[in-house]
Design a protein around this motif. Sequence first.
Motif, PDB file in Angstrom:
ATOM      1  N   LEU A  21       0.835  -1.207   0.000  1.00  0.00           N
ATOM      2  CA  LEU A  21       0.000   0.000   0.000  1.00  0.00           C
ATOM      3  C   LEU A  21       0.867   1.253   0.000  1.00  0.00           C
ATOM      4  N   SER A  22       1.966   1.192   0.714  1.00  0.00           N
ATOM      5  CA  SER A  22       2.885   2.323   0.743  1.00  0.00           C
ATOM      6  C   SER A  22       3.512   2.547  -0.642  1.00  0.00           C
ATOM      7  N   ASP A  23       3.881   1.447  -1.310  1.00  0.00           N
ATOM      8  CA  ASP A  23       4.406   1.559  -2.685  1.00  0.00           C
ATOM      9  C   ASP A  23       3.364   2.197  -3.604  1.00  0.00           C
ATOM     10  N   LEU A  24       2.113   1.784  -3.442  1.00  0.00           N
ATOM     11  CA  LEU A  24       1.042   2.325  -4.298  1.00  0.00           C
ATOM     12  C   LEU A  24       0.824   3.808  -4.035  1.00  0.00           C
ATOM     13  N   ARG A  25       0.860   4.201  -2.765  1.00  0.00           N
ATOM     14  CA  ARG A  25       0.660   5.624  -2.452  1.00  0.00           C
ATOM     15  C   ARG A  25       1.752   6.484  -3.078  1.00  0.00           C
ATOM     16  N   GLU A  26       2.952   5.924  -3.229  1.00  0.00           N
ATOM     17  CA  GLU A  26       4.026   6.699  -3.854  1.00  0.00           C
ATOM     18  C   GLU A  26       3.946   6.685  -5.366  1.00  0.00           C
ATOM     19  N   GLU A  27       3.452   5.575  -5.933  1.00  0.00           N
ATOM     20  CA  GLU A  27       3.421   5.449  -7.386  1.00  0.00           C
ATOM     21  C   GLU A  27       2.188   6.116  -8.004  1.00  0.00           C
ATOM     22  N   LEU A  28       1.047   5.984  -7.351  1.00  0.00           N
ATOM     23  CA  LEU A  28      -0.195   6.506  -7.932  1.00  0.00           C
ATOM     24  C   LEU A  28      -0.274   8.017  -7.770  1.00  0.00           C
ATOM     25  N   ARG A  29      -0.896   8.666  -8.769  1.00  0.00           N
ATOM     26  CA  ARG A  29      -1.084  10.117  -8.715  1.00  0.00           C
ATOM     27  C   ARG A  29      -2.546  10.423  -8.981  1.00  0.00           C
ATOM     28  N   ALA A  30      -3.106  11.274  -8.110  1.00  0.00           N
ATOM     29  CA  ALA A  30      -4.541  11.539  -8.174  1.00  0.00           C
ATOM     30  C   ALA A  30      -4.830  12.618  -9.212  1.00  0.00           C
ATOM     31  N   ASN A 113       5.993   8.284 -18.104  1.00  0.00           N
ATOM     32  CA  ASN A 113       5.296   7.637 -16.998  1.00  0.00           C
ATOM     33  C   ASN A 113       3.969   7.167 -17.587  1.00  0.00           C
ATOM     34  N   PRO A 114       3.806   5.841 -17.759  1.00  0.00           N
ATOM     35  CA  PRO A 114       2.674   5.339 -18.532  1.00  0.00           C
ATOM     36  C   PRO A 114       1.367   5.227 -17.767  1.00  0.00           C
ATOM     37  N   SER A 115       1.389   5.433 -16.459  1.00  0.00           N
ATOM     38  CA  SER A 115       0.208   5.040 -15.678  1.00  0.00           C
ATOM     39  C   SER A 115       0.138   5.860 -14.392  1.00  0.00           C
ATOM     40  N   TYR A 116      -0.646   6.949 -14.427  1.00  0.00           N
ATOM     41  CA  TYR A 116      -0.694   7.836 -13.254  1.00  0.00           C
ATOM     42  C   TYR A 116      -1.684   7.367 -12.191  1.00  0.00           C
ATOM     43  N   GLU A 117      -2.885   7.014 -12.610  1.00  0.00           N
ATOM     44  CA  GLU A 117      -3.920   6.701 -11.611  1.00  0.00           C
ATOM     45  C   GLU A 117      -4.105   5.203 -11.416  1.00  0.00           C
ATOM     46  N   ALA A 118      -3.302   4.377 -12.061  1.00  0.00           N
ATOM     47  CA  ALA A 118      -3.468   2.931 -11.928  1.00  0.00           C
ATOM     48  C   ALA A 118      -2.103   2.263 -11.855  1.00  0.00           C
ATOM     49  N   ALA A 119      -2.060   1.133 -11.168  1.00  0.00           N
ATOM     50  CA  ALA A 119      -0.823   0.364 -11.057  1.00  0.00           C
ATOM     51  C   ALA A 119      -1.135  -1.111 -11.276  1.00  0.00           C
ATOM     52  N   GLY A 222      19.523   6.654 -35.691  1.00  0.00           N
ATOM     53  CA  GLY A 222      18.430   5.812 -36.191  1.00  0.00           C
ATOM     54  C   GLY A 222      17.561   5.245 -35.089  1.00  0.00           C
ATOM     55  N   SER A 223      17.642   5.840 -33.908  1.00  0.00           N
ATOM     56  CA  SER A 223      16.845   5.328 -32.786  1.00  0.00           C
ATOM     57  C   SER A 223      16.752   6.388 -31.700  1.00  0.00           C
ATOM     58  N   ILE A 224      15.826   6.166 -30.783  1.00  0.00           N
ATOM     59  CA  ILE A 224      15.732   7.011 -29.592  1.00  0.00           C
ATOM     60  C   ILE A 224      15.630   6.080 -28.384  1.00  0.00           C
ATOM     61  N   VAL A 225      16.309   6.462 -27.304  1.00  0.00           N
ATOM     62  CA  VAL A 225      16.263   5.636 -26.091  1.00  0.00           C
ATOM     63  C   VAL A 225      14.957   5.935 -25.352  1.00  0.00           C
ATOM     64  N   VAL A 226      14.280   4.880 -24.890  1.00  0.00           N
ATOM     65  CA  VAL A 226      13.006   5.038 -24.200  1.00  0.00           C
ATOM     66  C   VAL A 226      13.161   4.576 -22.752  1.00  0.00           C
ATOM     67  N   GLY A 227      12.826   5.453 -21.829  1.00  0.00           N
ATOM     68  CA  GLY A 227      12.844   5.105 -20.412  1.00  0.00           C
ATOM     69  C   GLY A 227      11.423   5.115 -19.862  1.00  0.00           C
ATOM     70  N   VAL A 228      11.049   4.065 -19.120  1.00  0.00           N
ATOM     71  CA  VAL A 228       9.714   3.979 -18.519  1.00  0.00           C
ATOM     72  C   VAL A 228       9.874   4.018 -17.002  1.00  0.00           C
ATOM     73  N   THR A 229       9.109   4.910 -16.370  1.00  0.00           N
ATOM     74  CA  THR A 229       9.202   5.034 -14.917  1.00  0.00           C
ATOM     75  C   THR A 229       7.872   5.459 -14.333  1.00  0.00           C
ATOM     76  N   THR A 230       7.658   5.124 -13.072  1.00  0.00           N
ATOM     77  CA  THR A 230       6.511   5.668 -12.352  1.00  0.00           C
ATOM     78  C   THR A 230       6.987   6.512 -11.174  1.00  0.00           C
ATOM     79  N   LEU A 231       8.298   6.782 -11.135  1.00  0.00           N
ATOM     80  CA  LEU A 231       8.854   7.544 -10.013  1.00  0.00           C
ATOM     81  C   LEU A 231       8.591   9.036 -10.129  1.00  0.00           C
ATOM     82  N   PHE A 232       8.352   9.510 -11.352  1.00  0.00           N
ATOM     83  CA  PHE A 232       8.240  10.951 -11.560  1.00  0.00           C
ATOM     84  C   PHE A 232       6.954  11.317 -12.279  1.00  0.00           C
TER      85      PHE A 232
END
Length: 273
Positions: A21-30, A113-119, A222-232
């Motif tokens: 639950l603590s991880d979710l509170r940090e990852e999710l954004r309202a 950040n692909p997912s603000y309100e859901a994890a 010929g490419s772009i680097v893609v980073g996926v995160t929910t930290l920011f």
Amino acid sequence: MAGIKVRTDPVTRSKLGESVLSDLREELRAIDCQTCGRPLRRWRRPALAVYADGELANASLHHAGCRPPGWHEGPMAPVSDVPHLTWRAGTFVMPALLTLGAASDGTPFFLVNPSYEAALLQYVDGDRGEDGEHGETSENREHGEDGETARGWQVWTVEVFRELGLDGGLHALSPDAVPTRGLTASIADRRVSVTVRSGEVHHHWPDIPVSPETERLARSRGSIVVGVTTLFDIHKPITDLQIGMHVATGEFAVGVAALAGSGGGKGGRRRKP
Ligand SMILES: [Zn+2]
């Protein structure tokens, strides 16, 4: 970061435990209610609804009046059918200095950040974390009957992208890095669109502005680097140094998107305003 406050029900609290639950509170954004799509108000705690389907679960935020907090068992909707989910992305050039020798030139970078309100949650049954890194020391997880293997739910939103091959870390920054299967990008009219497609999984993040320098470097390699995160929250300031550190420590899922000739950004989900 303290994370957000959410309303939870006793079943969810007992299934997930305080650590998750603590991880979710940090990852999710309202940002927006996942039922009605209207904004969640800061001063009204959103409700956490969890839909569990076997070893996977989706935890999402809602107005308490739209959907009360609760734990539900049953099939989940695929990500592409979640119309109210907020995602945000940005592009920039990572200075060569921060790539720790992986690249001699700046690296064109797409951070999402692909997912603000859901994890996404995954039930880990102890066999997965063979080195015991995830949980032998945790007191919040159940223990198997043999008393050795830890198991329980874990936040899995970014892990899914690693499983799809976005596990490159600093190697992805090298101009010689091999493009990640299923990951593609296209640039047109100073905007970049990135697509992840693998089996049932399909994410499309279209029309993110690119600077002339980012575009030049992307076309050159010929490419772009893609980073996926929910930290920011990608719309808040993040320094190059923060990003470099998180790539180096493996906290982002990182892959290389081969650049398509042009076009290809059609037919995807529209970006939310
Ligand atoms: Zn609502």
